[in-house]
Design an enzyme around this catalytic site. Structure first.
Site, PDB file in Angstrom:
ATOM      1  N   LYS A 191       0.853  -1.202   0.000  1.00  0.00           N
ATOM      2  CA  LYS A 191       0.000   0.000   0.000  1.00  0.00           C
ATOM      3  C   LYS A 191       0.880   1.240   0.000  1.00  0.00           C
ATOM      4  CE  LYS A 191      -1.788   1.548   3.988  1.00  0.00           C
ATOM      5  NZ  LYS A 191      -1.513   2.969   4.276  1.00  0.00           N
ATOM      6  N   ASN A 192       1.897   1.252   0.862  1.00  0.00           N
ATOM      7  CA  ASN A 192       2.697   2.465   1.053  1.00  0.00           C
ATOM      8  C   ASN A 192       3.735   2.675  -0.037  1.00  0.00           C
ATOM      9  OD1 ASN A 192       1.103   2.859   3.233  1.00  0.00           O
ATOM     10  ND2 ASN A 192       2.664   2.407   4.768  1.00  0.00           N
ATOM     11  N   CYS A 247      -5.078  12.263  12.540  1.00  0.00           N
ATOM     12  CA  CYS A 247      -5.864  11.025  12.646  1.00  0.00           C
ATOM     13  C   CYS A 247      -5.615  10.475  14.046  1.00  0.00           C
ATOM     14  CB  CYS A 247      -5.422  10.033  11.578  1.00  0.00           C
ATOM     15  SG  CYS A 247      -3.741   9.477  11.815  1.00  0.00           S
ATOM     16  N   ARG A 293      -0.172  14.533  12.487  1.00  0.00           N
ATOM     17  CA  ARG A 293       0.256  14.344  11.088  1.00  0.00           C
ATOM     18  C   ARG A 293       0.505  15.677  10.368  1.00  0.00           C
ATOM     19  NH1 ARG A 293      -1.328   9.024   9.938  1.00  0.00           N
ATOM     20  NH2 ARG A 293       0.330   9.006   8.397  1.00  0.00           N
ATOM     21  N   ASP A 296       4.540   0.785  12.202  1.00  0.00           N
ATOM     22  CA  ASP A 296       3.309   0.176  11.694  1.00  0.00           C
ATOM     23  C   ASP A 296       3.109  -1.236  12.208  1.00  0.00           C
ATOM     24  OD1 ASP A 296       3.407   1.746   8.402  1.00  0.00           O
ATOM     25  OD2 ASP A 296       2.836   2.474  10.384  1.00  0.00           O
ATOM     26  N   ARG A 351      -8.918  -0.517   4.575  1.00  0.00           N
ATOM     27  CA  ARG A 351      -8.155   0.450   3.773  1.00  0.00           C
ATOM     28  C   ARG A 351      -6.795  -0.127   3.388  1.00  0.00           C
ATOM     29  NH1 ARG A 351      -6.557   4.925   7.175  1.00  0.00           N
ATOM     30  NH2 ARG A 351      -5.125   5.156   5.428  1.00  0.00           N
TER      31      ARG A 351
END
Ligand code: EPZ
Length: 421
Positions: free
Chosen positions: A22-23, A118, A123, A307, A400
């Site tokens: 994803k990243n 978030c 952020r 993460d 997500r």
């Protein structure tokens, strides 16, 4: 709202195939904005965040085809005609900030809503804007909008006060077509940065040093379309590695890159798990030795990834002995601790340090809330070993970032189902 219902599942056993990162795919899709041609991105993961990024590209005039049979995204960005990103899409995904640098480079201006904070932190984007200003852009933040403009970006020395992943990516993309040479010092070194640089160089950029703390970009006039295959997702890899350990299972993780998960391998082995780099993938066994406490401290790559912190904390709640987790990257990334406590874990949080007196027998099923993507994954893992039934709500966070999570866990023997309220 949909939720997961998870029952105590016993050891995870079998094979699982990791999806594309994803990243990595999100900044790579943003970079296609600068291509004067057609880009083909292969091994892309079918995730909500990826679908949103494709819609953002469409909203500024790109033609985007998502083929989820072949996991290929084709982007024709020759007719990009807008420098303003629609608020309704930007608010869905913070990573839309990655489009700012490429759009500024392509159109000479970019207007995007502030991504906002978030659950895990404020952020801020000050390092992004500072870097683009150093390249000669004018950046004004007014009433929640970021307005960046530049007649011609000029190469410069950019020092990052913190090795921010997103800021490194935004600056690297914009610098690819700036006039002259840009050096980014104290750059982030994550594998996703290397993958983005690899894609940009295929487009015709001249980038060296990605993956180190100093990246040198020699600006070029034009970037062309290119074909690229995205690296596997190292955090999904970590999720299934920790899943094998927490359930005392035996899982072969295919399409994984051992070099991208060295800290996870090291820490799981410190705790007594057995990890082998086999021909077909990484094999993780939690069923060989008694698993014991260990301490982790999150750091920018190549340190232990923030993460994977929540998932590792869930694992530490099941081993014998007291462990400590120190979170140094985000200021509020222990939200999952309170949810794990609802399940019987006896975790104490003191600012950036969490203390986990582990004991596998303590965890019992209950209803818990997914506060962010990785916290949700941690609760799924805890639910696999907790006695009784666990209900995880707010699973849109999880979906997500994970492709076919329920199917992949079920293939390994997990008792998990997705139900709509
Ligand atoms: C990327 O976010 C990842 N997201 C995050 O993954 C990951 O946790 C993070 O890098 C760290 O590895 C994507 O790649 C889409 P940062 P990013 O800029 O770029 C501070 C997930 O679960 N900072 O490296 O936003 C910031 O507040 C997500 O997949 C500034 O102060 O992370 C944080 O404390 C969650 N000013 C620290 O740096 C800035 O301008 C690290 O942030 C930018 C960041």
């Amino acid at each position: 709202m949909a939720k997961y219902i998870i029952e105590q599942s016993g050891p995870l056993v079998g094979e699982v195939e990791i999806s594309g990162s994803k990243n990595a795919v999100l900044p790579i899709l943003a970079a296609t904005v600068m291509a004067n041609g057609i880009c083909e991105i292969n091994d892309a993961p079918n995730l909500k965040d990826v679908n949103v990024m494709c819609d953002i590209l469409r909203s500024i005039g790109a033609k985007v085809e998502e083929n989820w049979y072949s996991h290929t995204i084709t982007v024709d960005s020759r007719n990009i005609n807008s420098s303003e990103l629609p608020y309704n899409l930007v608010k869905k995904m913070r990573a839309s900030i990655f489009v700012m640098g490429p759009l500024l480079a392509r159109m000479g201006k970019a207007t995007i809503a502030l991504p906002g904070g978030c659950a895990i932190g404020d952020r801020p984007i000050d390092l992004h804007t500072k870097g683009l200003k150093t390249l000669g852009a004018r950046v004004i933040i007014d009433e929640g909008l970021v307005n960046a403009s530049a007649d011609r970006l000029k190469g410069a020395l950019v020092y990052l006060d913190f090795p921010s992943v997103g800021a490194t990516e935004n600056i690297m993309m914009a610098a690819s077509v700036a006039e002259g040479v840009t050096t980014i010092e104290n750059a982030a070194e994550e594998p996703e940065i290397v993958d983005l640089a690899s894609f940009l160089n295929k487009m015709g950029a001249k980038i060296k040093g990605a993956g180190t703390d100093t990246i040198r970009i020699e600006g070029v006039h034009n970037l062309l379309g290119a074909r690229h295959s995205v690296i596997p997702d190292r955090i999904e890899t970590a999720t299934f590695m920790i899943g094998a350990a927490i359930t005392r299972g035996d899982v072969l993780i295919k399409n994984s890159v051992p070099d991208h998960v060295r800290p996870i391998i090291a820490k799981l082995m410190e705790a007594g798990a057995v990890v082998n780099d086999e021909v077909d993938g990484l094999r993780v066994r939690g069923d060989v030795n008694r698993l014991v406490a260990t301490d982790i401290k999150t750091l920018p790559y190549p340190g232990f990834p923030t993460d994977a912190q929540a998932m590792f904390m869930a694992f530490l709640a099941t081993v014998d002995g007291t462990s400590h987790v120190i979170e140094t990257v985000f200021e509020n990334r222990f939200m999952h601790a309170a949810e794990l406590c609802k399940m019987g874990a006896n975790i104490r949080v003191d600012n950036r340090i969490a203390t986990i007196p582990g004991n596998k027998e303590d965890l019992h099923g209950t209803s818990v809330i997914s506060t962010d993507l990785r916290a949700g994954a941690a609760l799924v893992l805890a639910g696999l070993v907790a006695s009784g039934k666990t209900e995880v709500t707010n699973i849109y966070h999880i979906e997500r970032g994970y492709e076919n999570l329920v199917d992949k866990f079920r293939t390994l023997g997990a008792k998990i189902e997705r139900v709509d309220d």
